[in-house]
Scaffold this motif. Structure first.
Motif, PDB file in Angstrom:
ATOM      1  N   PRO A  35       0.834  -1.203   0.000  1.00 26.18           N
ATOM      2  CA  PRO A  35       0.000   0.000   0.000  1.00 26.18           C
ATOM      3  C   PRO A  35       0.867   1.250   0.000  1.00 26.18           C
ATOM      4  CG  PRO A  35      -0.622  -1.537   1.762  1.00 26.18           C
ATOM      5  CD  PRO A  35       0.698  -1.982   1.236  1.00 26.18           C
ATOM      6  N   ILE A  36       0.532   2.215  -0.828  1.00 28.39           N
ATOM      7  CA  ILE A  36       1.347   3.427  -0.897  1.00 28.39           C
ATOM      8  C   ILE A  36       1.261   4.229   0.403  1.00 28.39           C
ATOM      9  CG2 ILE A  36       1.170   3.538  -3.405  1.00 28.39           C
ATOM     10  CD1 ILE A  36      -0.852   5.825  -3.076  1.00 28.39           C
ATOM     11  N   THR A  37       0.198   4.054   1.170  1.00 27.07           N
ATOM     12  CA  THR A  37       0.077   4.761   2.452  1.00 27.07           C
ATOM     13  C   THR A  37       1.132   4.290   3.450  1.00 27.07           C
ATOM     14  OG1 THR A  37      -1.678   3.175   2.969  1.00 27.07           O
ATOM     15  CG2 THR A  37      -2.359   5.366   2.247  1.00 27.07           C
ATOM     16  N   LYS A  38       1.594   3.058   3.303  1.00 22.89           N
ATOM     17  CA  LYS A  38       2.639   2.552   4.186  1.00 22.89           C
ATOM     18  C   LYS A  38       3.944   3.323   3.990  1.00 22.89           C
ATOM     19  CE  LYS A  38       5.287  -1.676   5.165  1.00 22.89           C
ATOM     20  NZ  LYS A  38       5.486  -3.103   4.796  1.00 22.89           N
ATOM     21  N   TYR A  39       4.105   3.936   2.832  1.00 22.68           N
ATOM     22  CA  TYR A  39       5.346   4.643   2.518  1.00 22.68           C
ATOM     23  C   TYR A  39       5.185   6.162   2.593  1.00 22.68           C
ATOM     24  CZ  TYR A  39       6.760   0.008   1.124  1.00 22.68           C
ATOM     25  OH  TYR A  39       7.044  -1.345   1.144  1.00 22.68           O
ATOM     26  N   GLY A  40       4.045   6.594   3.155  1.00 25.81           N
ATOM     27  CA  GLY A  40       3.882   8.017   3.428  1.00 25.81           C
ATOM     28  C   GLY A  40       2.915   8.767   2.542  1.00 25.81           C
ATOM     29  N   ALA A  41       2.192   8.091   1.652  1.00 23.14           N
ATOM     30  CA  ALA A  41       1.225   8.773   0.796  1.00 23.14           C
ATOM     31  C   ALA A  41       0.045   9.275   1.623  1.00 23.14           C
ATOM     32  CB  ALA A  41       0.725   7.826  -0.298  1.00 23.14           C
ATOM     33  N   THR A  42      -0.421  10.461   1.308  1.00 21.47           N
ATOM     34  CA  THR A  42      -1.543  11.058   2.024  1.00 21.47           C
ATOM     35  C   THR A  42      -2.760  11.143   1.120  1.00 21.47           C
ATOM     36  OG1 THR A  42      -0.768  13.269   1.431  1.00 21.47           O
ATOM     37  CG2 THR A  42      -0.045  12.387   3.551  1.00 21.47           C
ATOM     38  N   ALA A  43      -3.935  10.802   1.675  1.00 17.30           N
ATOM     39  CA  ALA A  43      -5.152  10.651   0.879  1.00 17.30           C
ATOM     40  C   ALA A  43      -6.015  11.899   0.861  1.00 17.30           C
ATOM     41  CB  ALA A  43      -5.963   9.465   1.413  1.00 17.30           C
TER      42      ALA A  43
END
Length: 476
Positions: free
Chosen positions: A53-61
């Motif tokens: 998941p890109i959120t695991k690497y710091g992406a913000t939604a």
């Protein structure tokens, strides 16, 4: 030298691809008997059961924070592990260009949106690409892959290029400078087109440096010299330029998409110098051709010299656009073995249903093109349109060839022309066959110029009665 060798090997691989078997079991010629053989070679890639998941690497939604680096880290981690799925979960993620690697599926969950920056600076440094059929160094496409295998973009989410009349689309303006401090797009395009006509032996596309300040907009999705590609399910909005543009690729599946983008040159899907391509169940509502098959432009296309071949298009819907299914105009490498079936085309803003465009500067051989079960509602111009006089017309030394086109079971309800076919006296359009078809609501007589072998079997063309002229009353 390494680059040249790679291109030679790629060209050899395409030429060596097996041609379809055009003979039926009974021995009679049957072009459609070759379709299963093509489909057997078109296989969607599979991926390891790993999810990043890109959120695991710091992406913000929130659609505001920059998720570019997080997406890059997720792709790198997935690739290092041997591949898998890079997941874009529900939410809106703002990003710059995305470069895919082998064995990666970029998957957009339902409710997910990748929102791309519309600042050209974000798409630097230049990368190796093709623009209107000419190789060069230019802006990165929004999603790009070069020399990769087993890549995919899937899911029920949305890719939004955020192009507007004040950003990417402003670069199209050919008459004046709409981007302060930058030249109009026509200057850059004209320079590149001159380079496309230089002698082949002196060409070096990596010395054609464009990008920032040159106003040649990038395509949305461009896999370049890749194998085993799947683009499935997503919605694509507001592209800067062409939306899906695989170049020099093999084994490509484009399936189940919704493409809505009305900017300048917003072609829906342009397979270019590709082999074994399936485009199915796609909804097109575009600012240019819905599907346009291409193979390079002018001398630059002849230098690369790789055709588009073995392409199947089925069960698609075409709304607005310049053409439903188009071949050309960047077709110097040729095109052969195209099969189109069970498609619906209907819009007052769709100019033509089936379109071929080329000229004596492009050249190229277009052959073995088959259509069946095509339903056309309304088109503004011709149902079937062939024009060898497109743009430069007969001014070049590379006369085009169009031969062996078969259209079966086509119906249309409203058009200016049923057939508008204009070849050259020295290179006539040849062997056009139309069977079991009805063209209703036709306003004008067919145009058939320099056509050698036009056969119509069980074809009806129902003209619209001309409107009576109303005499103006004299004053006084």
């Amino acid at each position: 030298m390494k680059h040249i060798l790679t291109r030679i090997l790629a060209a050899a691989a395409f030429i060596a691809a097996c041609a379809p078997d055009f003979v039926s079991a009974g021995g009679a010629p049957d072009p459609w008997a070759g379709v299963p053989k093509i489909l057997a070679r078109i296989k969607a890639p599979s991926f390891p059961d790993r999810v990043y998941p890109i959120t695991k690497y710091g992406a913000t939604a929130d659609g505001k924070g920059d998720s570019s680096e997080a997406i890059r880290k997720a792709i790198d981690a997935c690739a290092a592990a041997g591949g898998g799925t890079v997941l874009v979960p529900a939410g809106t993620f703002l990003t710059g260009p995305i470069h895919l690697k082998s064995n990666i599926n970029l998957h957009l969950a339902e409710g997910a949106t990748l929102l791309f920056y519309n600042d050209p600076d974000r798409y630097m440094p230049n990368i190796f690409t093709r623009w209107e059929g000419v190789e060069l160094m230019n802006f990165s496409p929004l999603i790009y892959a070069h020399g990769q295998e087993n890549i995919a973009i899937t899911g029920k989410g949305t890719l939004d290029g955020q192009a507007t009349d004040d950003t990417w689309w402003a670069m199209h303006d050919l008459s004046k400078n709409r981007v302060p401090g930058q030249p109009p797009g026509s200057d850059s395009r004209n320079t590149l087109m001159r380079q496309a006509d230089e002698p082949i032996e002196t060409m070096d596309p990596r010395k054609r440096i464009y990008g920032k300040g040159e106003n040649l907009r990038p395509p949305f999705i461009q896999p370049y010299n890749c194998k085993n590609i799947l683009i499935e399910g997503v919605t694509i909005l507001r592209s800067p330029f062409w939306e899906i543009n695989p170049v020099l690729c093999q084994n490509v599946t484009v399936r189940g998409l919704k493409i809505i983008s009305h900017g300048h040159n917003n072609d829906g899907c342009n397979p270019e110098s590709c082999a074994d391509v399936l485009i199915e169940d796609v909804y097109f509502d575009t600012g240019d051709d819905c599907i346009a098959i291409k193979s390079g432009r002018n001398n630059d296309g002849r230098r690369v010299n790789v055709p588009s071949e073995n392409i199947i298009i089925r069960n698609c819907v075409m709304k607005d656009g310049h053409g439903g299914v188009t071949i050309g105009s960047e077709i110097s490498g040729g095109c052969r073995n195209v099969f189109v079936e069970n498609c619906r085309m209907d819009s007052p803003h769709l100019d033509r249903a089936l379109r071929f465009k080329t000229n004596a500067v492009r050249g190229g051989v277009i052959e073995n093109i088959y259509f069946r079960n095509i339903q056309v509602g309304q088109v503004a111009d011709a149902v079937v349109h062939v024009d060898f006089n497109y743009e430069e017309g007969a001014k070049g030394a590379h006369t085009p060839v169009l031969r062996n086109v078969v259209i079966e079971n086509m119906t249309s309800q409203s058009s200016s022309y049923a057939f508008y076919l204009r070849g050259f006296a020295k290179s006539p359009i040849s062997n056009i066959t139309v069977r079991d078809s009805v063209f209703n609501g036709v306003q004008r007589d067919n145009i058939l110029e320099h056509v050698d072998g036009f056969e119509a079997v069980d074809v009806k063309i129902n003209r619209v009665p001309p409107k009576p002229k109303i005499k103006k009353k004299k004053k006084g």
